[in-house]
Design a protein around this motif. Structure first.
Motif, PDB file in Angstrom:
ATOM      1  N   SER A 105       0.832  -1.209   0.000  1.00 24.35           N
ATOM      2  CA  SER A 105       0.000   0.000   0.000  1.00 24.35           C
ATOM      3  C   SER A 105       0.861   1.251   0.000  1.00 24.35           C
ATOM      4  O   SER A 105       0.574   2.217  -0.714  1.00 24.35           O
ATOM      5  CB  SER A 105      -0.932   0.009   1.216  1.00 24.35           C
ATOM      6  OG  SER A 105      -1.895  -0.989   1.104  1.00 24.35           O
ATOM      7  N   ARG A 106       1.920   1.235   0.816  1.00 25.31           N
ATOM      8  CA  ARG A 106       2.846   2.380   0.836  1.00 25.31           C
ATOM      9  C   ARG A 106       3.531   2.545  -0.513  1.00 25.31           C
ATOM     10  O   ARG A 106       3.642   3.666  -1.031  1.00 25.31           O
ATOM     11  CB  ARG A 106       3.887   2.204   1.941  1.00 25.31           C
ATOM     12  CG  ARG A 106       3.390   2.555   3.320  1.00 25.31           C
ATOM     13  CD  ARG A 106       4.527   2.636   4.321  1.00 25.31           C
ATOM     14  NE  ARG A 106       5.213   1.375   4.498  1.00 25.31           N
ATOM     15  CZ  ARG A 106       4.895   0.446   5.406  1.00 25.31           C
ATOM     16  NH1 ARG A 106       3.893   0.645   6.220  1.00 25.31           N
ATOM     17  NH2 ARG A 106       5.583  -0.675   5.485  1.00 25.31           N
ATOM     18  N   LEU A 107       4.011   1.435  -1.076  1.00 29.04           N
ATOM     19  CA  LEU A 107       4.673   1.501  -2.385  1.00 29.04           C
ATOM     20  C   LEU A 107       3.713   2.007  -3.458  1.00 29.04           C
ATOM     21  O   LEU A 107       4.099   2.807  -4.315  1.00 29.04           O
ATOM     22  CB  LEU A 107       5.209   0.123  -2.784  1.00 29.04           C
ATOM     23  CG  LEU A 107       6.422  -0.380  -2.028  1.00 29.04           C
ATOM     24  CD1 LEU A 107       6.722  -1.827  -2.415  1.00 29.04           C
ATOM     25  CD2 LEU A 107       7.637   0.501  -2.302  1.00 29.04           C
ATOM     26  N   HIS A 108       2.485   1.556  -3.406  1.00 28.39           N
ATOM     27  CA  HIS A 108       1.490   1.976  -4.392  1.00 28.39           C
ATOM     28  C   HIS A 108       1.204   3.472  -4.277  1.00 28.39           C
ATOM     29  O   HIS A 108       1.025   4.163  -5.289  1.00 28.39           O
ATOM     30  CB  HIS A 108       0.203   1.160  -4.220  1.00 28.39           C
ATOM     31  CG  HIS A 108      -0.794   1.411  -5.291  1.00 28.39           C
ATOM     32  ND1 HIS A 108      -1.824   2.303  -5.144  1.00 28.39           N
ATOM     33  CD2 HIS A 108      -0.905   0.894  -6.542  1.00 28.39           C
ATOM     34  CE1 HIS A 108      -2.537   2.314  -6.250  1.00 28.39           C
ATOM     35  NE2 HIS A 108      -2.003   1.480  -7.121  1.00 28.39           N
ATOM     36  N   THR A 111       2.398  -0.830 -12.455  1.00 33.99           N
ATOM     37  CA  THR A 111       1.517  -1.960 -12.739  1.00 33.99           C
ATOM     38  C   THR A 111       1.883  -3.162 -11.878  1.00 33.99           C
ATOM     39  O   THR A 111       1.002  -3.856 -11.367  1.00 33.99           O
ATOM     40  CB  THR A 111       1.608  -2.340 -14.231  1.00 33.99           C
ATOM     41  OG1 THR A 111       1.288  -1.200 -15.017  1.00 33.99           O
ATOM     42  CG2 THR A 111       0.669  -3.477 -14.575  1.00 33.99           C
ATOM     43  N   ASP A 112       3.164  -3.404 -11.692  1.00 29.49           N
ATOM     44  CA  ASP A 112       3.629  -4.536 -10.894  1.00 29.49           C
ATOM     45  C   ASP A 112       3.187  -4.409  -9.434  1.00 29.49           C
ATOM     46  O   ASP A 112       2.672  -5.367  -8.848  1.00 29.49           O
ATOM     47  CB  ASP A 112       5.155  -4.650 -10.988  1.00 29.49           C
ATOM     48  CG  ASP A 112       5.689  -5.878 -10.279  1.00 29.49           C
ATOM     49  OD1 ASP A 112       5.160  -6.985 -10.518  1.00 29.49           O
ATOM     50  OD2 ASP A 112       6.635  -5.728  -9.483  1.00 29.49           O
ATOM     51  N   VAL A 113       3.370  -3.246  -8.866  1.00 31.87           N
ATOM     52  CA  VAL A 113       2.974  -3.024  -7.471  1.00 31.87           C
ATOM     53  C   VAL A 113       1.463  -3.120  -7.331  1.00 31.87           C
ATOM     54  O   VAL A 113       0.954  -3.742  -6.385  1.00 31.87           O
ATOM     55  CB  VAL A 113       3.489  -1.662  -6.946  1.00 31.87           C
ATOM     56  CG1 VAL A 113       2.893  -1.333  -5.594  1.00 31.87           C
ATOM     57  CG2 VAL A 113       5.008  -1.660  -6.868  1.00 31.87           C
ATOM     58  N   ARG A 114       0.725  -2.564  -8.259  1.00 26.99           N
ATOM     59  CA  ARG A 114      -0.734  -2.632  -8.216  1.00 26.99           C
ATOM     60  C   ARG A 114      -1.216  -4.070  -8.259  1.00 26.99           C
ATOM     61  O   ARG A 114      -2.085  -4.474  -7.487  1.00 26.99           O
ATOM     62  CB  ARG A 114      -1.357  -1.843  -9.362  1.00 26.99           C
ATOM     63  CG  ARG A 114      -2.886  -1.846  -9.325  1.00 26.99           C
ATOM     64  CD  ARG A 114      -3.500  -1.177 -10.553  1.00 26.99           C
ATOM     65  NE  ARG A 114      -2.990  -1.681 -11.817  1.00 26.99           N
ATOM     66  CZ  ARG A 114      -3.374  -2.831 -12.393  1.00 26.99           C
ATOM     67  NH1 ARG A 114      -4.246  -3.603 -11.804  1.00 26.99           N
ATOM     68  NH2 ARG A 114      -2.871  -3.184 -13.554  1.00 26.99           N
TER      69      ARG A 114
END
Length: 75
Positions: A20-23, A29-32
């Protein structure tokens, strides 16, 4: 209903928080996709339909499993 082992559940919550923090910082797209996958697994593991409800259910189960202490609080 099957219940996830507390260690697995805690790991899923930690992954969800990290992703969530990274997003929020960089919505690649990868993190999502990883966030969606962890959200789904967390919901299935807690028998809920939304990540918000899953986090509440996970906290309740973890507090019970760890003798009343909140294992999600990190100092």
């Amino acid at each position: 209903m099957l219940m996830a082992h507390p260690v697995l559940l805690r790991n899923l919550v930690e992954q969800y928080r990290t992703l969530s923090r990274l997003h929020a910082e960089d919505a690649t797209t990868d993190v999502r996709q990883k966030l969606e996958d962890v959200s789904y697994t967390l919901c299935v593991s807690t028998g809920t339909r939304t990540p918000e409800a899953a986090l509440i259910a996970a906290r309740d189960r973890l507090v019970d499993a760890f003798g009343g202490e909140d294992p999600l609080l990190v100092a």
